[in-house]
Design an enzyme around this catalytic site. Sequence first.
Site, PDB file in Angstrom:
ATOM      1  N   GLY A  94      41.244  23.898  46.213  1.00 18.00           N
ATOM      2  CA  GLY A  94      40.896  23.625  44.813  1.00 18.00           C
ATOM      3  C   GLY A  94      41.882  24.108  43.765  1.00 18.00           C
ATOM      4  O   GLY A  94      41.955  23.553  42.680  1.00 18.00           O
ATOM      5  N   ASP A 100      40.389  27.656  41.224  1.00 22.02           N
ATOM      6  CA  ASP A 100      39.906  26.669  40.264  1.00 22.02           C
ATOM      7  C   ASP A 100      38.697  27.181  39.481  1.00 22.02           C
ATOM      8  O   ASP A 100      38.640  27.073  38.273  1.00 22.02           O
ATOM      9  CB  ASP A 100      39.564  25.355  40.997  1.00 22.02           C
ATOM     10  CG  ASP A 100      38.708  25.552  42.250  1.00 22.02           C
ATOM     11  OD1 ASP A 100      38.304  26.699  42.554  1.00 22.02           O
ATOM     12  OD2 ASP A 100      38.441  24.554  42.946  1.00 22.02           O
ATOM     13  N   ASP A 141      32.134  30.669  40.906  1.00 23.47           N
ATOM     14  CA  ASP A 141      30.762  30.173  40.903  1.00 23.47           C
ATOM     15  C   ASP A 141      29.860  31.346  41.303  1.00 23.47           C
ATOM     16  O   ASP A 141      29.562  32.205  40.479  1.00 23.47           O
ATOM     17  CB  ASP A 141      30.734  29.013  41.911  1.00 23.47           C
ATOM     18  CG  ASP A 141      29.461  28.198  41.898  1.00 23.47           C
ATOM     19  OD1 ASP A 141      28.912  27.973  40.827  1.00 23.47           O
ATOM     20  OD2 ASP A 141      29.024  27.783  42.987  1.00 23.47           O
ATOM     21  N   LYS A 154      31.582  29.812  35.910  1.00 30.13           N
ATOM     22  CA  LYS A 154      30.172  29.394  35.770  1.00 30.13           C
ATOM     23  C   LYS A 154      29.316  30.657  35.868  1.00 30.13           C
ATOM     24  O   LYS A 154      28.799  30.976  36.940  1.00 30.13           O
ATOM     25  CB  LYS A 154      29.793  28.492  36.953  1.00 30.13           C
ATOM     26  CG  LYS A 154      29.984  27.007  36.751  1.00 30.13           C
ATOM     27  CD  LYS A 154      29.196  26.250  37.816  1.00 30.13           C
ATOM     28  CE  LYS A 154      30.091  25.389  38.651  1.00 30.13           C
ATOM     29  NZ  LYS A 154      29.416  24.619  39.707  1.00 30.13           N
ATOM     30  N   PHE A 165      28.010  20.715  38.410  1.00 28.53           N
ATOM     31  CA  PHE A 165      29.003  20.501  39.453  1.00 28.53           C
ATOM     32  C   PHE A 165      30.139  19.689  38.860  1.00 28.53           C
ATOM     33  O   PHE A 165      29.921  18.567  38.393  1.00 28.53           O
ATOM     34  CB  PHE A 165      28.405  19.798  40.672  1.00 28.53           C
ATOM     35  CG  PHE A 165      29.328  19.868  41.850  1.00 28.53           C
ATOM     36  CD1 PHE A 165      29.360  20.994  42.647  1.00 28.53           C
ATOM     37  CD2 PHE A 165      30.208  18.833  42.116  1.00 28.53           C
ATOM     38  CE1 PHE A 165      30.245  21.093  43.713  1.00 28.53           C
ATOM     39  CE2 PHE A 165      31.101  18.915  43.178  1.00 28.53           C
ATOM     40  CZ  PHE A 165      31.113  20.051  43.975  1.00 28.53           C
ATOM     41  N   VAL A 166      31.335  20.252  38.859  1.00 25.63           N
ATOM     42  CA  VAL A 166      32.461  19.592  38.207  1.00 25.63           C
ATOM     43  C   VAL A 166      33.504  19.148  39.224  1.00 25.63           C
ATOM     44  O   VAL A 166      33.591  19.689  40.324  1.00 25.63           O
ATOM     45  CB  VAL A 166      33.107  20.506  37.142  1.00 25.63           C
ATOM     46  CG1 VAL A 166      32.205  20.678  35.950  1.00 25.63           C
ATOM     47  CG2 VAL A 166      33.497  21.862  37.732  1.00 25.63           C
ATOM     48  N   ASP A 200      36.967  19.031  43.968  1.00 27.07           N
ATOM     49  CA  ASP A 200      36.506  17.847  44.682  1.00 27.07           C
ATOM     50  C   ASP A 200      34.996  17.729  44.742  1.00 27.07           C
ATOM     51  O   ASP A 200      34.260  18.689  44.532  1.00 27.07           O
ATOM     52  CB  ASP A 200      37.014  17.906  46.127  1.00 27.07           C
ATOM     53  CG  ASP A 200      36.274  18.967  46.940  1.00 27.07           C
ATOM     54  OD1 ASP A 200      36.304  20.149  46.539  1.00 27.07           O
ATOM     55  OD2 ASP A 200      35.649  18.607  47.961  1.00 27.07           O
ATOM     56  N   ARG A 240      39.959  14.921  43.363  1.00 26.52           N
ATOM     57  CA  ARG A 240      40.836  16.035  42.993  1.00 26.52           C
ATOM     58  C   ARG A 240      41.938  15.583  42.045  1.00 26.52           C
ATOM     59  O   ARG A 240      42.536  16.375  41.337  1.00 26.52           O
ATOM     60  CB  ARG A 240      41.509  16.626  44.242  1.00 26.52           C
ATOM     61  CG  ARG A 240      40.552  17.311  45.206  1.00 26.52           C
ATOM     62  CD  ARG A 240      41.364  18.034  46.281  1.00 26.52           C
ATOM     63  NE  ARG A 240      40.562  18.419  47.427  1.00 26.52           N
ATOM     64  CZ  ARG A 240      39.878  19.562  47.523  1.00 26.52           C
ATOM     65  NH1 ARG A 240      39.866  20.422  46.519  1.00 26.52           N
ATOM     66  NH2 ARG A 240      39.186  19.845  48.606  1.00 26.52           N
TER      67      ARG A 240
END
Length: 183
Positions: free
Chosen positions: A43, A100, A103, A131, A152-153, A159, A165
Amino acid sequence: MREPLPAILISAQEIQKRVVELGRRISEDYAGQEILCVGILRGSFVFLADLIRHIELPMEVEFVRCSSYGNAEVSSGVVTIEFADQPMEFRGRHVLIVDDIVDGGLTLSKVAQEIRSRGAASVKTCVLLDKPARRSIAFQADYYGFQIENRFVVGYGMDSVQKLRNLSYIGYLPQKTDEIKSL
Ligand code: IMP
Ligand code: MG
């Protein structure tokens, strides 16, 4: 038929502006030092590629492969870490781990802990997205680009089941938001 493109959460222009700011701050904070940037595959690769071009410091770049998701959108809670080249030397180095998104927080805290235990002089973390509502453990990145809500991004390296991506912006998949909220 082609799927519709994800809605824009953060545009390519906003990302680029923030990446420049982050690079400048990192360059100031580490002035006079050499750093080792460690990107978390897969990511981080787009963010890392942009970020390092705005860091004006001597540096090396390495990657570790981490996975806690498999192909699911919910972390399995078990993080596996594979170092690309063995043995990777961390002793005495100033390590900046780049990912990236943070979470639950497990991935970055486990990688940071592992690199500290291998004798790094300092370990900091830098993420594009944070997040905070999703944290499963107490964890705070040293640098972050944007805080976002529980969505969810995808895009800019991130991805959904290995796709999307390559979007130059950060998008979200509206149909996935409700599933995540109900978890
Ligand atoms: P954590 O261990 O729960 O903090 O998970 C972090 C990893 O999960 C990141 O490195 C991403 O690869 C992935 N991830 C978390 N949220 C998202 C998302 O919204 N989209 C895509 N990947 C995500
Ligand atoms: Mg990741």
